[in-house]
Design a protein around this motif. Structure first.
Motif, PDB file in Angstrom:
ATOM      1  N   UNK A 111       0.803  -1.218   0.000  1.00 48.38           N
ATOM      2  CA  UNK A 111       0.000   0.000   0.000  1.00 48.38           C
ATOM      3  C   UNK A 111       0.834   1.265   0.000  1.00 48.38           C
ATOM      4  N   UNK A 112       2.108   1.154   0.306  1.00 50.13           N
ATOM      5  CA  UNK A 112       2.955   2.347   0.421  1.00 50.13           C
ATOM      6  C   UNK A 112       3.094   3.093  -0.907  1.00 50.13           C
ATOM      7  N   UNK A 113       3.384   2.431  -2.028  1.00 52.56           N
ATOM      8  CA  UNK A 113       3.473   3.213  -3.278  1.00 52.56           C
ATOM      9  C   UNK A 113       2.162   3.899  -3.646  1.00 52.56           C
ATOM     10  N   UNK A 114       1.042   3.245  -3.381  1.00 52.90           N
ATOM     11  CA  UNK A 114      -0.250   3.860  -3.713  1.00 52.90           C
ATOM     12  C   UNK A 114      -0.523   5.108  -2.878  1.00 52.90           C
ATOM     13  N   UNK A 115      -0.261   5.015  -1.578  1.00 54.14           N
ATOM     14  CA  UNK A 115      -0.502   6.174  -0.714  1.00 54.14           C
ATOM     15  C   UNK A 115       0.465   7.297  -1.062  1.00 54.14           C
ATOM     16  N   UNK A 116       1.727   6.945  -1.347  1.00 51.37           N
ATOM     17  CA  UNK A 116       2.719   7.970  -1.699  1.00 51.37           C
ATOM     18  C   UNK A 116       2.352   8.661  -3.010  1.00 51.37           C
ATOM     19  N   UNK A 117       1.854   7.893  -3.996  1.00 53.19           N
ATOM     20  CA  UNK A 117       1.441   8.516  -5.261  1.00 53.19           C
ATOM     21  C   UNK A 117       0.223   9.424  -5.063  1.00 53.19           C
ATOM     22  N   UNK A 118      -0.711   9.005  -4.231  1.00 50.70           N
ATOM     23  CA  UNK A 118      -1.863   9.849  -3.928  1.00 50.70           C
ATOM     24  C   UNK A 118      -1.457  11.118  -3.218  1.00 50.70           C
ATOM     25  N   UNK A 164      11.120  -2.812 -11.493  1.00 51.98           N
ATOM     26  CA  UNK A 164      10.005  -1.919 -11.191  1.00 51.98           C
ATOM     27  C   UNK A 164      10.364  -0.457 -11.396  1.00 51.98           C
ATOM     28  N   UNK A 165      11.673  -0.172 -11.482  1.00 49.66           N
ATOM     29  CA  UNK A 165      12.097   1.226 -11.653  1.00 49.66           C
ATOM     30  C   UNK A 165      11.717   1.739 -13.027  1.00 49.66           C
ATOM     31  N   UNK A 225       7.475  15.625  -5.857  1.00 52.58           N
ATOM     32  CA  UNK A 225       8.564  14.839  -6.444  1.00 52.58           C
ATOM     33  C   UNK A 225       9.176  13.922  -5.395  1.00 52.58           C
ATOM     34  N   UNK A 226       9.319  14.414  -4.177  1.00 47.44           N
ATOM     35  CA  UNK A 226       9.850  13.594  -3.078  1.00 47.44           C
ATOM     36  C   UNK A 226       8.929  12.401  -2.790  1.00 47.44           C
ATOM     37  N   UNK A 227       7.620  12.621  -2.810  1.00 50.20           N
ATOM     38  CA  UNK A 227       6.670  11.530  -2.555  1.00 50.20           C
ATOM     39  C   UNK A 227       6.714  10.507  -3.688  1.00 50.20           C
ATOM     40  N   UNK A 228       6.853  10.966  -4.940  1.00 48.55           N
ATOM     41  CA  UNK A 228       6.961  10.038  -6.068  1.00 48.55           C
ATOM     42  C   UNK A 228       8.261   9.241  -6.014  1.00 48.55           C
ATOM     43  N   UNK A 229       9.348   9.882  -5.599  1.00 50.31           N
ATOM     44  CA  UNK A 229      10.624   9.168  -5.449  1.00 50.31           C
ATOM     45  C   UNK A 229      10.526   8.099  -4.379  1.00 50.31           C
ATOM     46  N   UNK A 230       9.844   8.415  -3.282  1.00 50.33           N
ATOM     47  CA  UNK A 230       9.660   7.431  -2.220  1.00 50.33           C
ATOM     48  C   UNK A 230       8.802   6.264  -2.701  1.00 50.33           C
TER      49      UNK A 230
END
Length: 168
Positions: free
Chosen positions: A119-126, A166-167, A148-153
């Motif tokens: 769930x971490x990538x989904x929440x970070x993208x949101x 996945x990168x 940009x920081x949230x997308x990098x994470x």
């Protein structure tokens, strides 16, 4: 040969064929119809038409009446101004509460599950979308840096979960 019950019923229920043969037994519907002096094909009452919505609140009076509103009215009304070029300009839009909520959710996920939780990538993208929206509304470029920081994470969490492929 005696006629079957079905043939007596069909003959008796059709008005053009006349009365049932002498000594024939009538079905209950025909007996009720004859008692009501109606034709046999009209003996069954029509179903009542039910309204599409409930006529009243079934819970009315069961609980005490609430005096406090469930949802507080907003301080300012959100509206969108229509521009002549076809775009709209939002007014009184604030997503600070949503940003705080999703930042806290992301922190909780990372603290409890590490960065390998799906769930971490989904929440970070949101969260990045919320930062991007805030930057556009407030005309603040620092919010773009946070996006940009949230997308990098989110990307680093996906690499940790699924490997370097996945990168992308």
């Amino acid at each position: 040969l005696k006629p079957s019950w079905l043939s007596r019923h069909v003959v008796a229920s059709r008005p053009d064929k006349g009365a049932p043969p002498q000594g024939a037994r009538r079905c209950p519907r025909q007996r009720r119809a004859q008692a009501a002096k109606e034709p046999a094909h009209c003996a069954r009452p029509a179903r009542p038409a039910y309204p599409a919505a409930m006529p009243r609140d079934l819970l009315e009076g069961i609980f005490e009446a609430s005096t406090t509103p469930i949802v507080e009215p907003p301080e300012k009304t959100v509206f969108f101004e229509q521009r002549p070029n076809g775009y709209v300009m939002p007014h009184n839009v604030d997503n600070d509460q949503q940003i705080e909520f999703y930042e806290e959710s992301l922190r909780d996920l990372v603290d409890h599950y590490g960065s390998r939780h799906e769930g971490i990538p989904l929440v970070a993208m949101g969260l990045a979308v919320l930062y991007d929206t805030k930057a556009a509304l407030d005309k603040d470029s620092a919010q773009y840096d946070k996006a940009i920081e949230a997308l990098s994470f989110a990307q680093s969490a996906m690499v940790e979960m699924m490997g370097p492929a996945a990168a992308g």
